[in-house]
Write an enzyme that holds these catalytic residues in place. Structure first.
Site, PDB file in Angstrom:
ATOM      1  N   ASP A 159       1.174  -1.090   0.085  1.00  0.00           N
ATOM      2  CA  ASP A 159      -0.305  -0.250  -0.020  1.00  0.00           C
ATOM      3  C   ASP A 159       0.842   1.524   0.692  1.00  0.00           C
ATOM      4  O   ASP A 159       2.825   1.167  -0.208  1.00  0.00           O
ATOM      5  CB  ASP A 159      -1.142  -0.389   1.084  1.00  0.00           C
ATOM      6  N   GLU A 191      -0.422   0.028  -5.832  1.00  0.00           N
ATOM      7  CA  GLU A 191      -0.600   0.359  -5.234  1.00  0.00           C
ATOM      8  C   GLU A 191       0.259   2.221  -5.541  1.00  0.00           C
ATOM      9  O   GLU A 191      -0.719   3.249  -5.659  1.00  0.00           O
ATOM     10  CB  GLU A 191      -1.320   0.901  -4.322  1.00  0.00           C
ATOM     11  N   TRP A 192       1.320   2.105  -6.511  1.00  0.00           N
ATOM     12  CA  TRP A 192       2.267   3.417  -7.012  1.00  0.00           C
ATOM     13  C   TRP A 192       0.908   4.661  -7.818  1.00  0.00           C
ATOM     14  O   TRP A 192       1.058   5.882  -7.274  1.00  0.00           O
ATOM     15  CB  TRP A 192       3.340   2.946  -7.351  1.00  0.00           C
ATOM     16  N   PRO A 193      -0.103   3.847  -9.006  1.00  0.00           N
ATOM     17  CA  PRO A 193      -0.455   5.088  -9.962  1.00  0.00           C
ATOM     18  C   PRO A 193      -1.316   5.597  -9.010  1.00  0.00           C
ATOM     19  O   PRO A 193      -1.959   7.109  -8.744  1.00  0.00           O
ATOM     20  CB  PRO A 193      -1.094   4.509 -10.958  1.00  0.00           C
ATOM     21  N   LEU A 194      -2.319   5.002  -8.085  1.00  0.00           N
ATOM     22  CA  LEU A 194      -3.759   5.284  -7.081  1.00  0.00           C
ATOM     23  C   LEU A 194      -2.645   6.655  -6.336  1.00  0.00           C
ATOM     24  O   LEU A 194      -3.817   7.617  -5.574  1.00  0.00           O
ATOM     25  CB  LEU A 194      -3.528   4.432  -6.432  1.00  0.00           C
ATOM     26  N   TYR A 195      -1.423   6.703  -5.360  1.00  0.00           N
ATOM     27  CA  TYR A 195      -1.132   7.569  -4.525  1.00  0.00           C
ATOM     28  C   TYR A 195      -0.320   8.578  -5.868  1.00  0.00           C
ATOM     29  O   TYR A 195      -0.424   9.525  -4.937  1.00  0.00           O
ATOM     30  CB  TYR A 195      -0.271   7.016  -3.343  1.00  0.00           C
ATOM     31  N   ASP A 219     -10.566   2.418  -3.885  1.00  0.00           N
ATOM     32  CA  ASP A 219     -11.178   1.554  -3.328  1.00  0.00           C
ATOM     33  C   ASP A 219     -12.648   1.313  -3.624  1.00  0.00           C
ATOM     34  O   ASP A 219     -14.067   1.896  -3.665  1.00  0.00           O
ATOM     35  CB  ASP A 219     -11.025   1.676  -1.811  1.00  0.00           C
TER      36      ASP A 219
END
Length: 448
Positions: A159, A191-195, A219
């Site tokens: 995460d 979850e790199w691109p999400l952040y 999510d």
């Protein structure tokens, strides 16, 4: 009637995916079970021993997966999410499981899961602490990677909470290197691109070089509006994200949701909807839509539900071999939205042996079933001169030999999906390349 056709269809059919992380894993989208959406961060094992985050929960899920057809269907990972560790590292700086909830430790749990012919996944965070406040891996990437390898873990969900966003990419790359350094094959879920999306457009070439799959968006929650928002985001960004997907690396739209049984709910037939009471928010038609679209998107199929008490129709849907065959197709191309026709959306995915998978969604959430004429599907031209058509959802049906001029229609329930596979009766090798060789979209995306 209005029709909007999307030109990305041309790009994906002719553009190879970028090079992927070469650890030999995730050659098809990952399948398994993950605790988060259903069980969250329930650590109260005194009052809720059956549903708390403990070794007992994962052992029971592994038992069910091995006994009730899940493993045979392709679901192989039993995945721990957040809230498993102790709040303190041990004297050597290593993560350790909560001693009360995991008295045997993670190594014993991994051995148990492996004895069932399954694999164990675990959760950690790139930052100083996890999203739920447990110790993060910042400053401990090599230590944690080696700890997971020593425990014989098979998958790491990593995460991105509690980390300076400008350092997120560096952190994910460093953990990727640390995992490879252990010498153990550990599937790496990022979850790199999400952040990064809130601040800048992520570099999907770098992400694919480091990760086996990656979260892009919010999510998923147990509601149709949540599932729709993920589909809308994916379609609006498909120019960028679809070309990145392929064997070894996949876009991850988050977990698959299907009902557990609740005694206070009424249920009629598999073709009917749940009369929703409590917090279980998808009708059966909406479950079918999520499953169909996740297969079209070549998404990891990580289910989050209570496998010990799942509704039979949801189990049948999740284990549907025809849908799973689309998900796991060897060609390894992600599907995409190709058209919007009135209140319908058309999504298509190229398959091996020159076949095509097609999902037609009725986006209306009221009224009754609506008809969609099959000639409006952009990819229907592959039926020249003939093709064999199979409907998988909502009911399996061999539709027989069709032509580009067939007058047949699909009947699609509100917020439901018709899922088809189309097999041309002649060899179309090179057909798409010839058709789209000189299109503006081809020239625009030729550098991908």
């Amino acid at each position: 009637m209005y029709i909007v056709v999307f030109t990305l269809t041309l790009v994906v059919l002719i553009s190879p995916a970028a090079d992927a992380l070469d650890n030999g894993l995730a050659l098809t989208p990952t399948m398994g079970w993950l605790h988060w959406e259903r069980f969250l961060c329930n650590t109260d094992c005194d009052s809720d021993p059956d549903n708390c985050i403990s070794e007992r929960l994962y052992m029971q899920m592994a038992d069910v997966m091995a006994k009730e057809g899940w493993k045979e269907a392709g679901y192989e990972y039993v995945c721990i999410d957040d809230c498993w560790p102790s709040h303190q590292r041990d004297a050597r700086g290593r993560l350790q499981a909560d001693a009360k909830r995991f008295p045997g430790g993670i190594k014993k749990l991994a051995d148990y899961v492996h004895s069932k012919g399954l694999k164990l996944g675990i959760y950690a965070d790139v930052g100083k602490s996890t999203c739920a406040g447990y110790p993060g891996s910042l400053g401990y990437y090599e230590t944690d990677a080696q700890t997971f390898a020593d425990w014989d873990v098979d998958l790491l969900k990593f995460d991105g909470c509690n980390m300076d966003w400008t350092l997120v990419g560096e952190g994910y790359v460093n953990m990727s290197k640390a995992l490879n350094k252990t010498g153990r094959s550990i599937l790496y879920s990022c979850e790199w691109p999400l952040y990064e999306w809130p601040f800048k457009k992520p570099n999907y070439t770098a992400i694919r070089d480091a990760c086996n799959h990656w979260r892009n968006f919010n999510d998923v929650f147990d509601s149709w509006s949540s599932v729709k928002s993920i589909l809308d985001w994916t379609a609006s960004h498909q120019d960028l994200i679809v070309p990145a997907a392929g064997p070894g690396g996949w876009n991850d739209p988050d977990m698959v949701l299907c009902f557990t049984r609740i005694l206070s709910q009424e249920y009629n037939q598999c073709t009917s909807s749940w009369l929703v009471i409590g917090n279980f928010g998808l009708s059966h038609a909406q479950q079918e839509s999520q499953m169909a679209l996740w297969a079209i998107m070549a998404a990891p199929l990580l289910v989050s539900n209570d496998l010990r008490d799942i509704c039979p129709c949801s189990k049948e849907l999740l284990q549907n071999r025809h849908i799973i065959d689309i998900s796991q197709d060897a060609l390894g191309r992600q599907g995409y939205r190709t058209a919007m026709v009135d209140t319908f959306e058309v999504w298509e995915r190229p398959l091996s042996k020159n076949r095509l998978a097609i999902a037609v969604i009725n986006t209306l959430e009221l009224g009754g079933p609506r008809r969609f004429f099959i000639q409006a599907i952009p990819g229907w031209k592959i039926c020249e001169p003939h093709c064999n058509v199979t409907q998988i959802l909502p009911q399996y049906q061999e539709m027989g030999v069709q032509t580009p001029h067939s007058k047949i229609h699909l009947t699609v329930n509100p917020s439901g999906t018709a899922l088809l596979t189309v097999t041309p009766t002649r060899d179309l090798t090179g057909f798409r390349e010839v058709q789209w060789e000189d299109t503006p979209a081809r020239r625009k995306h030729s550098a991908l």
